[in-house]
Design a protein around this motif. Structure first.
Motif, short mmCIF file in Angstrom:
data_model
loop_
_atom_site.label_atom_id
_atom_site.label_comp_id
_atom_site.label_asym_id
_atom_site.label_seq_id
_atom_site.Cartn_x
_atom_site.Cartn_y
_atom_site.Cartn_z
N VAL A 1 0.83 -1.21 0.00
CA VAL A 1 0.00 0.00 0.00
C VAL A 1 0.87 1.26 0.00
CG1 VAL A 1 -1.71 1.33 1.31
CG2 VAL A 1 -1.89 -1.17 1.19
N ILE A 2 0.54 2.18 -0.89
CA ILE A 2 1.20 3.49 -0.88
C ILE A 2 0.60 4.28 0.29
CG2 ILE A 2 1.53 5.66 -2.13
CD1 ILE A 2 1.37 4.06 -4.73
N PRO A 3 1.40 4.66 1.28
CA PRO A 3 0.86 5.34 2.46
C PRO A 3 -0.02 6.53 2.10
CG PRO A 3 3.16 4.78 2.81
CD PRO A 3 2.86 4.50 1.36
N PRO A 4 -1.16 6.67 2.75
CA PRO A 4 -2.07 7.77 2.44
C PRO A 4 -1.47 9.13 2.78
CG PRO A 4 -2.76 6.64 4.44
CD PRO A 4 -1.67 5.82 3.84
N SER A 5 -1.88 10.13 2.02
CA SER A 5 -1.44 11.50 2.25
C SER A 5 -2.64 12.41 2.05
CB SER A 5 -0.30 11.88 1.30
OG SER A 5 -0.68 11.67 -0.05
N ALA A 6 -2.51 13.66 2.44
CA ALA A 6 -3.61 14.61 2.32
C ALA A 6 -4.00 14.77 0.85
CB ALA A 6 -3.21 15.95 2.90
N PRO A 7 -5.27 14.56 0.50
CA PRO A 7 -5.70 14.68 -0.89
C PRO A 7 -5.35 16.05 -1.47
CG PRO A 7 -7.43 13.69 0.44
CD PRO A 7 -6.38 14.17 1.39
N GLY A 8 -4.79 16.04 -2.67
CA GLY A 8 -4.47 17.28 -3.37
C GLY A 8 -3.14 17.89 -3.01
N GLU A 9 -2.39 17.28 -2.08
CA GLU A 9 -1.10 17.83 -1.67
C GLU A 9 0.03 16.86 -2.00
OE1 GLU A 9 -1.05 19.02 2.39
OE2 GLU A 9 -2.88 20.23 2.25
N TRP A 10 1.17 17.41 -2.44
CA TRP A 10 2.33 16.56 -2.75
C TRP A 10 2.93 16.01 -1.46
CZ3 TRP A 10 3.37 14.73 -7.38
CH2 TRP A 10 2.92 15.43 -8.51
N ALA A 11 3.34 14.75 -1.51
CA ALA A 11 3.95 14.12 -0.34
C ALA A 11 4.95 13.07 -0.80
CB ALA A 11 2.89 13.48 0.54
N VAL A 12 6.02 12.90 -0.02
CA VAL A 12 7.01 11.86 -0.29
C VAL A 12 6.72 10.71 0.67
CG1 VAL A 12 9.45 11.25 -0.28
CG2 VAL A 12 8.74 13.51 -1.07
N VAL A 13 6.39 9.55 0.11
CA VAL A 13 6.01 8.40 0.93
C VAL A 13 6.88 7.20 0.57
CG1 VAL A 13 3.63 9.18 1.19
CG2 VAL A 13 4.24 7.73 -0.75
N THR A 14 6.96 6.25 1.50
CA THR A 14 7.81 5.08 1.31
C THR A 14 7.02 3.78 1.46
OG1 THR A 14 9.77 6.26 2.14
CG2 THR A 14 9.86 3.84 2.13
N VAL A 15 7.28 2.87 0.53
CA VAL A 15 6.72 1.51 0.61
C VAL A 15 7.88 0.57 0.91
CG1 VAL A 15 5.55 -0.34 -0.64
CG2 VAL A 15 4.90 2.05 -1.05
N ASN A 16 7.87 -0.04 2.09
CA ASN A 16 8.94 -0.95 2.49
C ASN A 16 8.70 -2.34 1.93
OD1 ASN A 16 10.43 0.91 4.19
ND2 ASN A 16 8.73 0.74 5.66
N PHE A 17 9.75 -2.97 1.44
CA PHE A 17 9.61 -4.30 0.87
C PHE A 17 9.15 -5.33 1.91
CE2 PHE A 17 12.87 -3.41 -2.74
CZ PHE A 17 11.93 -2.62 -3.38
#
Length: 206
Positions: free
Chosen positions: A142-158
């Motif tokens: 799952v791509i971690p959720p972020s605030a809709p409409g805002e840019w965010a850097v998120v991490t998916v761990n293997f």
């Protein structure tokens, strides 16, 4: 006999090989400790800031199993946009994927994405050589959720990836980063309606 130069060999390779070699050359040219450290720490950097980069992605939707969802990747305002419409009367999923060179993620432990979401649930999906009864196993996180409409850097761990085939869990499957030959983004959240995910880049950096 014609001898090939280093430049000839570099441009004869795959896009992933070219990217790695170009980053190494840039590191040598810059000769700065910080720049070189940042480049060496990244097993993969996949910027999506040009139409050519986005054109390497292709759609795989639920039509392959009789579904009616639509979706695909397009280039818009300097980044990739994955959008479409989910129809749960059928398969209920849409995805975009691209091929990568096996071995590129050998030392990687996860993927970092720079995204702007619409609030729906998206997943990273990857393919290796793992199969079950002749079908490739999909490893998804799952791509971690972020605030809709805002840019965010998120991490998916293997370590958080789940194995499945057409959405059905597969027990005991082992994920091998060195074997990854395809990376994708998929939406299959069980909700009808339009979706839109903006992506600036995908990377795997230590």
């Amino acid at each position: 006999m014609t001898q090939k130069t280093f430049t000839d060999l570099m441009w004869a390779g795959s896009n992933d090989v070219k990217m790695t070699l170009m980053m190494s050359l840039a590191c040598l040219a810059l000769s700065t400790t910080m720049a070189c450290a940042q480049m060496k720490d990244c097993a993969m950097k996949m910027p999506l800031e040009t139409s050519q980069a986005v054109s390497e992605w292709y759609a795989v939707n639920d039509g392959v199993m009789g579904g009616k969802s639509s979706g695909g990747a397009k280039f818009d305002q300097g980044h990739m946009v994955f959008d479409g419409v989910i129809n749960t009367n059928g398969g209920g999923f849409s995805s975009v994927r691209r091929d990568v060179t096996p071995g590129l993620l050998r030392e990687a432990t996860g993927l970092t994405l720079n995204v702007r979401s619409d609030g729906r649930e998206y997943k990273v999906t990857m393919k290796t050589q793992a199969r079950l009864r002749g079908r490739y196993i999909s490893f998804q996180g799952v791509i971690p959720p972020s605030a809709p409409g805002e840019w965010a850097v998120v991490t998916v761990n293997f370590d958080d990836l789940k194995a499945s085939i057409f959405g059905r869990p597969v027990r005991g499957a082992s994920f091998a980063p060195a074997e990854v030959s395809e990376i994708g983004i998929i939406i299959a959240d069980g909700q009808d309606g339009p979706f839109e995910l903006h992506v600036k880049d995908i990377a795997s950096c230590g």
